[in-house]
Scaffold this motif. Structure first.
Motif, PDB file in Angstrom:
ATOM      1  N   VAL A  54       9.494   1.555  16.109  1.00  0.00           N
ATOM      2  CA  VAL A  54       8.618   0.976  14.865  1.00  0.00           C
ATOM      3  C   VAL A  54       8.825   2.010  13.997  1.00  0.00           C
ATOM      4  O   VAL A  54       8.633   1.721  12.671  1.00  0.00           O
ATOM      5  N   ALA A  55       8.733   3.324  14.201  1.00  0.00           N
ATOM      6  CA  ALA A  55       8.817   4.271  13.114  1.00  0.00           C
ATOM      7  C   ALA A  55       9.705   4.374  12.203  1.00  0.00           C
ATOM      8  O   ALA A  55       9.972   4.488  11.060  1.00  0.00           O
ATOM      9  N   PHE A  56      11.162   3.976  12.831  1.00  0.00           N
ATOM     10  CA  PHE A  56      12.359   3.922  12.183  1.00  0.00           C
ATOM     11  C   PHE A  56      12.252   2.651  11.351  1.00  0.00           C
ATOM     12  O   PHE A  56      12.675   2.755  10.047  1.00  0.00           O
ATOM     13  N   LEU A  57      11.937   1.497  11.953  1.00  0.00           N
ATOM     14  CA  LEU A  57      12.175   0.341  10.958  1.00  0.00           C
ATOM     15  C   LEU A  57      11.190   0.440   9.968  1.00  0.00           C
ATOM     16  O   LEU A  57      11.534  -0.107   8.725  1.00  0.00           O
ATOM     17  N   THR A  58       9.794   0.676  10.175  1.00  0.00           N
ATOM     18  CA  THR A  58       8.984   0.978   8.979  1.00  0.00           C
ATOM     19  C   THR A  58       9.221   1.923   7.868  1.00  0.00           C
ATOM     20  O   THR A  58       9.330   1.709   6.792  1.00  0.00           O
ATOM     21  N   SER A  59      10.021   2.973   8.315  1.00  0.00           N
ATOM     22  CA  SER A  59      10.201   4.156   7.288  1.00  0.00           C
ATOM     23  C   SER A  59      11.472   3.664   7.030  1.00  0.00           C
ATOM     24  O   SER A  59      11.630   3.872   5.399  1.00  0.00           O
ATOM     25  N   PHE A  60      12.388   2.882   7.509  1.00  0.00           N
ATOM     26  CA  PHE A  60      13.740   2.824   6.924  1.00  0.00           C
ATOM     27  C   PHE A  60      13.809   1.406   5.961  1.00  0.00           C
ATOM     28  O   PHE A  60      13.972   1.591   4.908  1.00  0.00           O
ATOM     29  N   GLY A 116      -0.201  -1.715  -6.476  1.00  0.00           N
ATOM     30  CA  GLY A 116      -0.140  -1.966  -5.010  1.00  0.00           C
ATOM     31  C   GLY A 116      -1.117  -1.349  -4.177  1.00  0.00           C
ATOM     32  O   GLY A 116      -1.619  -1.843  -3.195  1.00  0.00           O
ATOM     33  N   SER A 117      -1.288  -0.098  -4.502  1.00  0.00           N
ATOM     34  CA  SER A 117      -2.148   0.930  -3.763  1.00  0.00           C
ATOM     35  C   SER A 117      -3.601   0.440  -3.706  1.00  0.00           C
ATOM     36  O   SER A 117      -4.180   0.581  -2.725  1.00  0.00           O
ATOM     37  N   LEU A 118      -4.044  -0.222  -4.821  1.00  0.00           N
ATOM     38  CA  LEU A 118      -5.364  -0.865  -4.896  1.00  0.00           C
ATOM     39  C   LEU A 118      -5.403  -1.939  -3.960  1.00  0.00           C
ATOM     40  O   LEU A 118      -6.608  -2.425  -3.671  1.00  0.00           O
ATOM     41  N   MET A 119      -4.338  -2.684  -3.604  1.00  0.00           N
ATOM     42  CA  MET A 119      -4.568  -3.976  -2.867  1.00  0.00           C
ATOM     43  C   MET A 119      -4.381  -3.501  -1.252  1.00  0.00           C
ATOM     44  O   MET A 119      -4.775  -4.555  -0.500  1.00  0.00           O
ATOM     45  N   VAL A 120      -4.134  -2.253  -1.013  1.00  0.00           N
ATOM     46  CA  VAL A 120      -4.146  -2.013   0.140  1.00  0.00           C
ATOM     47  C   VAL A 120      -5.201  -2.475   1.136  1.00  0.00           C
ATOM     48  O   VAL A 120      -5.098  -2.937   2.296  1.00  0.00           O
ATOM     49  N   GLY A 121      -6.245  -1.975   1.016  1.00  0.00           N
ATOM     50  CA  GLY A 121      -7.830  -2.151   1.669  1.00  0.00           C
ATOM     51  C   GLY A 121      -7.833  -3.525   2.085  1.00  0.00           C
ATOM     52  O   GLY A 121      -8.157  -4.124   3.129  1.00  0.00           O
ATOM     53  N   ILE A 122      -7.534  -4.508   1.254  1.00  0.00           N
ATOM     54  CA  ILE A 122      -7.700  -5.889   1.368  1.00  0.00           C
ATOM     55  C   ILE A 122      -6.659  -6.440   2.033  1.00  0.00           C
ATOM     56  O   ILE A 122      -7.024  -7.340   3.132  1.00  0.00           O
ATOM     57  N   LEU A 123      -5.453  -5.950   1.988  1.00  0.00           N
ATOM     58  CA  LEU A 123      -4.271  -6.608   2.698  1.00  0.00           C
ATOM     59  C   LEU A 123      -4.373  -6.064   4.196  1.00  0.00           C
ATOM     60  O   LEU A 123      -4.284  -7.016   5.104  1.00  0.00           O
ATOM     61  N   LEU A 161       2.893  -5.094   6.318  1.00  0.00           N
ATOM     62  CA  LEU A 161       4.475  -4.662   5.972  1.00  0.00           C
ATOM     63  C   LEU A 161       5.496  -5.754   6.079  1.00  0.00           C
ATOM     64  O   LEU A 161       6.245  -5.970   5.074  1.00  0.00           O
ATOM     65  N   VAL A 162       5.206  -6.633   6.934  1.00  0.00           N
ATOM     66  CA  VAL A 162       6.182  -7.782   7.202  1.00  0.00           C
ATOM     67  C   VAL A 162       5.931  -8.639   5.916  1.00  0.00           C
ATOM     68  O   VAL A 162       7.016  -9.362   5.269  1.00  0.00           O
ATOM     69  N   ASN A 163       4.772  -9.145   5.585  1.00  0.00           N
ATOM     70  CA  ASN A 163       4.432 -10.078   4.283  1.00  0.00           C
ATOM     71  C   ASN A 163       5.127  -9.343   3.184  1.00  0.00           C
ATOM     72  O   ASN A 163       5.392 -10.188   2.102  1.00  0.00           O
ATOM     73  N   SER A 194       1.089   3.751   1.758  1.00  0.00           N
ATOM     74  CA  SER A 194      -0.042   3.776   2.451  1.00  0.00           C
ATOM     75  C   SER A 194      -0.195   3.061   3.601  1.00  0.00           C
ATOM     76  O   SER A 194      -0.675   3.786   4.752  1.00  0.00           O
ATOM     77  N   VAL A 195       0.450   1.976   3.814  1.00  0.00           N
ATOM     78  CA  VAL A 195       0.315   1.139   5.126  1.00  0.00           C
ATOM     79  C   VAL A 195       1.056   1.833   6.312  1.00  0.00           C
ATOM     80  O   VAL A 195       0.920   1.764   7.414  1.00  0.00           O
TER      81      VAL A 195
END
Length: 522
Positions: A24-30, A89-96, A106-108, A148-149
Motif C-alpha cells: 500500500v505504501a508503494f502503490l500510493t506513493s508511486f 485540491g488541498s482545500l477539498m481534502v477534508g470533505i473528500l 485516492l482511488v476516485n 495530504s491524503v
C-alpha cells in the motif's frame, strides 16, 4: 473468527512490516506522491519547445506572434497554475476523506490524472496551448489532494513503531518523481521537440498501476472504526495489515480515541482554528508547512539551471549536473526513511532545516566571492546539493507525518486542509516572487531563506515534542499539558487507561479500559 484475532497480550502495540503495508505504501506513493515531484520538474527541460508551440499557435490564429514579455507570462502561467490547482485540491481534502475515506479518495481522484494526461498529450495535435495550461491545473488539483491524503492514509494504517518509516515513503517517491523528470528530460531520451507532449502526459502510467491494484486493499482501520463504527471491517483491515493478527491492543487504543470523540463530529477548518485545546498543534503545522516552502527549496528546484549557469558550469553539462542532484535527493530521502524510527522526528527536521539554513548562507558567500576566488563556484554547487539533501532527509516528509501525528481523528482532516493550503500558497508565492527577489537582492536573496530555515529549526527544538513510538492519544496528552488544559497525572498502571472528555478532546485518567471482544465479532 474474531475471538482468534483477539488473543494477544494487551498493552503493547508493536508490529512488523508486512507485505500488505509495504504494498500500500508503494502503490500510493508511486501512483500519487511521485506525480507531485514529476510535475514540479517536468516543465524545465522542454520550456523552449513549449514556448515555441505557444508562439506558433498564436501566429496561426492571429497572424502575429507574441512578444517576449507575453510569451514569458504565458509560460509562467503554465508553471504556476500547477500550484493554484494544488491549493484548490488541498482545500477539498477534508470533505473528500470524510465522505469517501482515505483509500477511496485516492482511488476516485485518479480520474483527474487521466483527464490531465489526455489534455496535455493531445494539446499539440489540437493546436491548443489552453489544453496544456488546463492540464497542468488539473494535475495540480490531484497533487493537492494526494499530498495530504497519502501521508494521512499511511499514518493511520501503520503501527506506531513503523509510522515514521511509512510516513516518509511518499517523500522518497516525490524525489524519485523529480529525478525521473530530470532524467527523461535529457535530449537522448524525451528531451527532443517532438516528444514534449508525451513527456508531460506520462503521469498516467503510475496512476494506472495504482488504479488497478489499490482498490483490492482495505480502507484505513481508524477511519472504519472511529468514523464509520464498523468493528467487523476494522478487524478485517487489521488482519490485512498486521502480522500474526496481533491486533487486540491496537483496537483498544483506537477505542480509547473513539470514546474521547464519542460526541465530536469531524471538525471544520474554522472550528479547528478556534479550538483552544489544539492551539499549539495548529501553530506548529502552520510554521513547519510555511517553513517547508519558504526555505527556498522550490526556488532551488525551479531555477537550478540558472544557479548552475551563474556558478560557471558550462551549459551542455548543466542537464547532467541537475540529474546528479536528483540522485542525491533520493539517497537523502532513503537515509531519512531508514533512520527516522531510530533517531526520531525532531533530529531529522531540526537537522534538515539547520543544514539548509547554513547552505543558503553559503550560496550567498560563494556567489559573492566567486568573482575573486575561482573555486567558489564549486562551493555554490556544493551548497545547492546540501540544501537539496538537507530538505529530502527531513523537511520534505516529516511535516506531513507530524500533521497526522499531532491530531486525533476528528481534527486530522481539517489540519491537513490547513497545512496543505498553506504549503501550496507558499509554493506559489515563492515561485512567483523569487525572480524579482533575485533581481533586487542579487546573491543576498538566499539570506532570506537561511533566516526562515534557522527560525523553523529553533521553533521545532523548543516547541514540538518527539512523537516516535507514541499513540495519537499520548501525543494529544503531551500538548494538553502544554496548553494547561488538564493537570498532568501520573499513571500508576499504564496498561489500564480510561478516557474522560475535556473540551471535546480526550485526556487520560486512572481507571480501566474495558474491551468488549464480543462486540467485535463479525
Amino acid at each position: 473468527m474474531a475471538e482468534e484475532v483477539l488473543i494477544t497480550p494487551p498493552g503493547k502495540i508493536s508490529s512488523h512490516l508486512t507485505s500488505s503495508l509495504l504494498a500500500v505504501a508503494f502503490l500510493t506513493s508511486f501512483g500519487s506522491s511521485m506525480l507531485y515531484g514529476y510535475n514540479l520538474a517536468v516543465v524545465n527541460s522542454p520550456a523552449g519547445y513549449i514556448k515555441d508551440f505557444y508562439n506558433r499557435t498564436v501566429v496561426s490564429r492571429n497572424g502575429t506572434g507574441l512578444n517576449g514579455e507575453a510569451l514569458t507570462l504565458m509560460y509562467s502561467l503554465t508553471v504556476s497554475v500547477f500550484a493554484i490547482g494544488g491549493l484548490i485540491g488541498s482545500l477539498m481534502v477534508g470533505i473528500l476523506v470524510t465522505k469517501f475515506g482515505r483509500k477511496g479518495t485516492l482511488v476516485n481522484s485518479t480520474v483527474l490524472v487521466f483527464i490531465a494526461g489526455s489534455l496535455m498529450g493531445f494539446s499539440r495535435i489540437c493546436g491548443s496551448p489552453e489544453m496544456v495550461i488546463f492540464g497542468r491545473f488539473i494535475t495540480g488539483i490531484h497533487s493537492g489532494i494526494s499530498l495530504s491524503v497519502v501521508p494521512m492514509y499511511l499514518g493511520e494504517i501503520a503501527p506506531k513503531n513503523l509510522r515514521g518509516f511509512l510516513g516518509l515513503m511518499p517523500s522518497i517517491f516525490i524525489c524519485i518523481g523529480v529525478f525521473s523528470a530530470q532524467l527523461l528530460g535529457l535530449h537522448e531520451l524525451l528531451g527532443k521537440e517532438e516528444h514534449w507532449p508525451l513527456f508531460l502526459s506520462l503521469v498516467v502510467v503510475p496512476t494506472f498501476v495504482q488504479l488497478m491494484l489499490l482498490p483490492w486493499f482495505p480502507e484505513s482501520p481508524r477511519y472504519l472504526l472511529i468514523e464509520k463504527h464498523n468493528v467487523h471491517a476494522t478487524i478485517t483491515a487489521l488482519k490485512w495489515y498486521r502480522a500474526k493478527c496481533n491486533i487486540q491492543a491496537e483496537i483498544e487504543e483506537m477505542q480509547e480515541e473513539q470514546r474521547s470523540l464519542s460526541t465530536v463530529e469531524t471538525v471544520s477548518v474554522w472550528q479547528l482554528l478556534l479550538d483552544p485545546t489544539v492551539r499549539w498543534q495548529v501553530l506548529s503545522v502552520v510554521i513547519i508547512n510555511i517553513g517547508m516552502q519558504l526555505s527556498g527549496i522550490d526556488a532551488i528546484w525551479f531555477y537550478t539551471n540558472d544557479i548552475f549557469e551563474n556558478a560557471g558550469i558550462p551549459a551542455p553539462e548543466i542537464p547532467y549536473t541537475t540529474v546528479g542532484t536528483g540522485a542525491i535527493e533520493i539517497i537523502a530521502g532513503l537515509i531519512g526513511c531508514f533512520t527516522i524510527e531510530r533517531l526520531g522526528r525532531r533530529p531529522l527536521i531540526i537537522g534538515g532545516f539547520a543544514v539548509m539554513g547554513m547552505c543558503c548562507a553559503g550560496i550567498t558567500v560563494s556567489l559573492i566571492l566567486q568573482v575573486h576566488v575561482q573555486f567558489m563556484k564549486y562551493v555554490s554547487v556544493g551548497c545547492v546539493v546540501g540544501i537539496i539533501a538537507g530538505f529530502c532527509i527531513g523537511p520534505a516528509g516529516v511535516p506531513f507525518l507530524i500533521t497526522a501525528e499531532l491530531f486525533k481523528q476528528s481534527h486530522r482532516p481539517a489540519a491537513y486542509t490547513v497545512g496543505g493550503s498553506l504549503n501550496w500558497m507558499s509554493n506559489f508565492t515563492i515561485g512567483f516572487i523569487f525572480p524579482f527577489l533575485q533581481m533586487s537582492a542579487g546573491s543576498y536573496c538566499y539570506l532570506v531563506f537561511s533566516s526562515v530555515c534557522l527560525a523553523v529549526a529553533i521553533y521545532v527544538f523548543f516547541v514540538i515534542p518527539e512523537t516516535k513510538n507514541k499513540t495519537f492519544v499520548e501525543i494529544s496528552q503531551m500538548f494538553a499539558t502544554k496548553e494547561a488544559v488538564v493537570e498532568s497525572q501520573a499513571l500508576s498502571q499504564p496498561d489500564q487507561l480510561k478516557l474522560k472528555k475535556m473540551n471535546g478532546y480526550g485526556t487520560l485518567e486512572n481507571g480501566s479500559l474495558e474491551f468488549d471482544s464480543s462486540s467485535s465479532c463479525p
